[in-house]
Design a protein around this motif. Structure first.
Motif, PDB file in Angstrom:
ATOM      1  N   HIS A 128      20.995  29.096  29.189  1.00 56.21           N
ATOM      2  CA  HIS A 128      21.494  27.981  29.998  1.00 56.21           C
ATOM      3  C   HIS A 128      22.285  27.095  29.032  1.00 56.21           C
ATOM      4  O   HIS A 128      21.851  26.016  28.660  1.00 56.21           O
TER       5      HIS A 128
ATOM      6  N   ARG B 140      14.614  29.288  30.346  1.00 52.89           N
ATOM      7  CA  ARG B 140      15.861  29.651  29.651  1.00 52.89           C
ATOM      8  C   ARG B 140      16.415  28.490  28.845  1.00 52.89           C
ATOM      9  O   ARG B 140      17.133  28.693  27.871  1.00 52.89           O
TER      10      ARG B 140
ATOM     11  N   ARG C 253       8.626  23.288  32.837  1.00 52.40           N
ATOM     12  CA  ARG C 253       7.646  23.638  33.880  1.00 52.40           C
ATOM     13  C   ARG C 253       7.263  25.110  33.752  1.00 52.40           C
ATOM     14  O   ARG C 253       8.036  25.917  33.207  1.00 52.40           O
TER      15      ARG C 253
ATOM     16  N   GLN D   5       7.285  28.519  35.295  1.00 59.96           N
ATOM     17  CA  GLN D   5       8.334  28.974  36.220  1.00 59.96           C
ATOM     18  C   GLN D   5       7.780  29.897  37.308  1.00 59.96           C
ATOM     19  O   GLN D   5       7.803  31.122  37.171  1.00 59.96           O
TER      20      GLN D   5
ATOM     21  N   PRO E 278      14.123  19.387  31.257  1.00 61.47           N
ATOM     22  CA  PRO E 278      15.360  19.721  31.985  1.00 61.47           C
ATOM     23  C   PRO E 278      15.227  19.397  33.465  1.00 61.47           C
ATOM     24  O   PRO E 278      16.229  19.254  34.163  1.00 61.47           O
TER      25      PRO E 278
END
Ligand code: NCD
Length: 326
Positions: free
Chosen positions: A148, A181, A244, A246, A285
């Protein structure tokens, strides 16, 4: 599959941005940040620019997104470009009928006149494949579990603004280091700018950072320490980067009961932060799903809302640099 992505070599013009590995020099990163400062001025002074008038920018999102999707869209609009934002690719595009990503990016250029295409996709190599086939530059807005890159740029810009430096950093990556990512791209970016980087990888054993990446970072001289205990390492760090767990990847692998067990493995509240340094930055993020309590939001170290605004400035900078060259 390994496609050789062109390095930037000092110039972003007309190049796809797929991986942090395309960046090699500090000067390239400084250039993006310099332009981002100018972009910030445009937004803060509420003086929209028309430098991208006549350009058309398409967004093709095959996965959910709030911040990345809207900040790219707004970035294009603040600079005067025409926009084709498509959020429901995996539900409503011809991908449902089995069309390949190669045909889709060529199609979007032809049907819209897009000069640049921004893609988020669940496939690890999806944006590489798209870039190979595309007539116009592709920006990776999140590819599978792998990269990312624009998030890493805004994350580093945030670290620089919050701490006033990008060197001699001690950084925790916390949470889902296996499927996430953002931390993989940010880790790669930090190794370019900080020769004294110390990384503390904090996760449950089952969600550890892939060995290959850890090895690469060690070869580059990074001191990497892996642990399950946040409190063991929290007191010494400059950056606490939370992610978090995922859920979507546990769903794909039919491991939802494991997800439920791991979901709340780390929960940060004001008591946790008492163990951290006074001059420290806490980032995420986002989205968060319980791993940072709302009570933390007013702590001056909590930078995650400022962090997402930096996404607007840095994405404006990247659009301008890729389409205009400076
Ligand atoms: C991240 C992503 O999509 O990888 N979100 C974002 O772009 N800010 C992180 C996440 O979804 O957990």
């Amino acid at each position: 599959m390994k496609i050789n992505l062109p390095k930037f070599n000092g110039s972003f013009k007309n190049k796809s941005f797929i991986s942090i590995e395309q960046l090699t020099k500090n000067s390239e990163i400084k250039k993006i940040f310099r332009v981002a400062e100018q972009m910030k001025d445009i937004v803060v002074r509420k003086k929209p620019s028309n430098v991208l008038n006549g350009y058309c920018i398409a967004e093709l999102f095959y996965q959910p997104s709030t911040r990345t999707f809207t900040s790219f869209l707004a970035a294009a609009k603040w600079l005067g470009a025409m926009t084709i934002p498509i959020h429901g690719m995996s539900a409503y595009s011809s991908a449902v009928k089995g069309e390949s990503i190669e045909d889709t990016v060529r199609t979007i250029h032809q049907t819209t006149g897009a000069d640049l295409i921004i893609i988020r996709h669940p496939g690890d190599n999806s944006t590489e494949i798209a870039a190979q086939a595309s007539y116009v530059p592709i920006i990776n807005a999140g590819s599978g579990k792998k990269e990312h890159p624009t998030q890493a740029i805004l994350d580093l810009y945030t670290i620089k603004n919050e701490l006033g430096r990008m060197k001699n950093l001690k950084v925790i990556f916390l949470g889902d280091l296996k499927y996430g990512r953002t931390i993989k791209s940010l880790g790669k970016l930090l190794t370019i700018v900080d020769k004294n980087l110390q990384l503390f990888l904090v996760s449950p054993k089952i969600l550890k950072m892939p060995k290959k990446l850890v090895k690469e970072w060690r070869v580059r001289g990074v001191k990497v320490h892996e642990t399950e205990s946040l409190l063991e390492v929290l007191p010494q760090v400059d950056v606490l980067y939370v992610t978090r767990i995922q859920k979507e990847w546990f769903e794909v692998e039919r491991k939802l009961s494991l997800y439920r067990k791991l979901k709340m493995v780390y929960d940060i509240n004001l008591k946790t932060l008492r163990r951290a340094k006074k001059k420290m930055v806490e980032m995420h993020p986002l989205p968060r799903v319980g791993e940072i309590a709302y009570e933390v939001d007013n702590d001056p170290r909590a930078a995650y809302f400022r962090q997402m605004r930096n996404g607007l400035y840095t994405r404006m900078a990247l659009l301008k640099l890729i389409l205009l060259g400076s």
